[in-house]
Design a protein around this motif. Structure first.
Motif, PDB file in Angstrom:
ATOM      1  N   ASP A 194       0.956  -1.308   0.073  1.00 17.74           N
ATOM      2  CA  ASP A 194       0.061  -0.166   0.085  1.00 17.74           C
ATOM      3  C   ASP A 194       0.864   1.215   0.059  1.00 17.74           C
ATOM      4  N   LEU A 195       1.193   1.935  -1.117  1.00 17.03           N
ATOM      5  CA  LEU A 195       1.992   2.902  -1.353  1.00 17.03           C
ATOM      6  C   LEU A 195       1.248   4.319  -1.065  1.00 17.03           C
ATOM      7  N   ASP A 196       0.010   4.510  -1.074  1.00 14.94           N
ATOM      8  CA  ASP A 196      -0.868   5.633  -0.939  1.00 14.94           C
ATOM      9  C   ASP A 196      -1.508   5.838   0.368  1.00 14.94           C
ATOM     10  N   GLU A 234      -0.990  -1.690  -4.186  1.00 14.39           N
ATOM     11  CA  GLU A 234      -0.583  -1.382  -5.457  1.00 14.39           C
ATOM     12  C   GLU A 234       0.733  -2.150  -5.941  1.00 14.39           C
ATOM     13  N   VAL A 294       4.303  -2.571  -7.856  1.00 12.28           N
ATOM     14  CA  VAL A 294       5.415  -1.711  -8.546  1.00 12.28           C
ATOM     15  C   VAL A 294       6.241  -2.635  -9.438  1.00 12.28           C
ATOM     16  N   VAL A 325       4.093   2.347 -10.830  1.00 15.20           N
ATOM     17  CA  VAL A 325       3.208   1.746 -10.008  1.00 15.20           C
ATOM     18  C   VAL A 325       1.847   1.853 -10.488  1.00 15.20           C
ATOM     19  N   LEU A 344       9.916  -2.581  -0.489  1.00 14.16           N
ATOM     20  CA  LEU A 344       9.005  -1.496   0.123  1.00 14.16           C
ATOM     21  C   LEU A 344       9.458  -1.318   1.589  1.00 14.16           C
ATOM     22  N   GLN A 355       6.070   2.977   2.929  1.00 11.82           N
ATOM     23  CA  GLN A 355       5.309   3.672   1.650  1.00 11.82           C
ATOM     24  C   GLN A 355       6.593   3.915   0.824  1.00 11.82           C
ATOM     25  N   ARG A 356       7.678   3.850   0.931  1.00 11.21           N
ATOM     26  CA  ARG A 356       8.591   3.983   0.061  1.00 11.21           C
ATOM     27  C   ARG A 356       9.208   2.716  -0.834  1.00 11.21           C
ATOM     28  N   ILE A 357       9.530   3.306  -2.138  1.00  7.61           N
ATOM     29  CA  ILE A 357       9.814   2.331  -2.842  1.00  7.61           C
ATOM     30  C   ILE A 357      11.579   2.248  -3.062  1.00  7.61           C
ATOM     31  N   GLU A 406       8.875   7.827  -3.418  1.00  5.17           N
ATOM     32  CA  GLU A 406       7.399   7.834  -2.686  1.00  5.17           C
ATOM     33  C   GLU A 406       6.375   8.579  -3.736  1.00  5.17           C
TER      34      GLU A 406
END
Length: 276
Positions: free
Chosen positions: A54-56, A62, A64, A82, A109, A112-114, A139
């Protein structure tokens, strides 16, 4: 989103492909640059790379992915993208460039950072042969991937293998290796060691002058006898290991390039796992 969905999704933000493009089975090709010419822009989904989280912060996961774009020349531009499913519709939420001929050697991950550990060209490196080890992160904010400050962590030598054990997954790009017997590799000082499928092996290894250039010496091993299928795997692996000339990384896999005795060449691919 599943791998199948991602390999057939519509993406934006890739300069070489224009405003938008749709992959078919993980690949897109544009029109030739000139009528009748073979050279044309293309974009490929990078192997089966996918991170999920969950990136947002909306409670939904989501995906990547990595995309590799070619504009007809020798370079290959990498992108991180994404993909999510807002309101039930598969959507490329954001895409950002990673760089020309940048190698991804690890990915994760962190909240929420790649976070990507990459090999990219340093100030004195030729475009063909990147040598800087760099940690980079992005991000997802306001519909875009925002990159943080990169951190250089070293140079590409054989020491880049330290701290992990690697398991052989492919004899070449399109030829999977067996999961059993499992072939492993790790760095032990100035040697590569592991299981060749039946016996434990050890082979001296040195780094060359160009980033990624290495040379593995003749391997020694223990002397157990195993059933023929295991011995066949071992014989092939040790023969290819003895011809290794280069290391690089592709979508978090270790890629060891080798030259056979007959002059032909290939690439072995390994997955990383924590050293035991």
């Amino acid at each position: 989103p599943s791998l199948q969905e991602l390999k057939n999704a519509t993406y934006t933000g890739v300069t070489e492909a224009g405003a938008s493009f749709t992959l078919a089975g993980g690949r897109w090709e544009g029109q030739p640059f000139a009528a009748g010419a073979a050279s044309r822009p293309s974009v490929a989904f990078v192997r089966d790379f996918r991170l999920v989280g969950d990136l947002d912060g909306d409670g939904a996961a989501e995906a990547v992915v990595l995309l590799a774009a070619n504009a007809g020349g020798s370079g290959e531009m990498s992108y991180v993208a994404v993909v999510g499913r807002p309101e039930g519709k598969l959507t490329n939420l954001a895409t950002a460039p990673v760089g020309d001929r940048v190698q991804v050697r690890a990915a994760a991950l962190d909240g929420q950072r790649i976070v990507l550990d990459v090999v990219q060209a340093g100030e004195q490196d030729a475009a063909c042969c990147p040598g800087d080890l760099v940690t980079r992160d992005w991000e997802l904010r306001a519909g875009a991937l925002r990159e943080g400050a990169p951190v250089k962590t070293g140079r590409l030598t054989i020491d880049a293998l330290a701290g992990s054990e690697w398991a052989l997954r492919a004899w070449s790009w399109d030829e999977p290796a067996p999961f059993s017997p499992e072939v492993t590799l790790k760095l032990d000082g100035a040697r590569l060691v592991g299981s060749a499928g039946c016996n434990d092996y050890f082979a001296p290894v040195t780094s060359g002058d160009v980033p990624g250039d290495i040379k593995a010496g003749a391997a020694g091993s223990t002397r157990r006898m195993c059933p023929e299928p295991e011995m066949a795997v071992e014989t092939r692996f040790l023969r290819q290991l003895n011809g290794v000339t280069r290391l690089r990384f592709v979508a978090a896999q270790l890629a060891l390039s080798y030259t056979r005795e007959d002059g032909t060449s290939g690439v072995m691919l390994f997955d990383r796992r924590p050293a035991r």
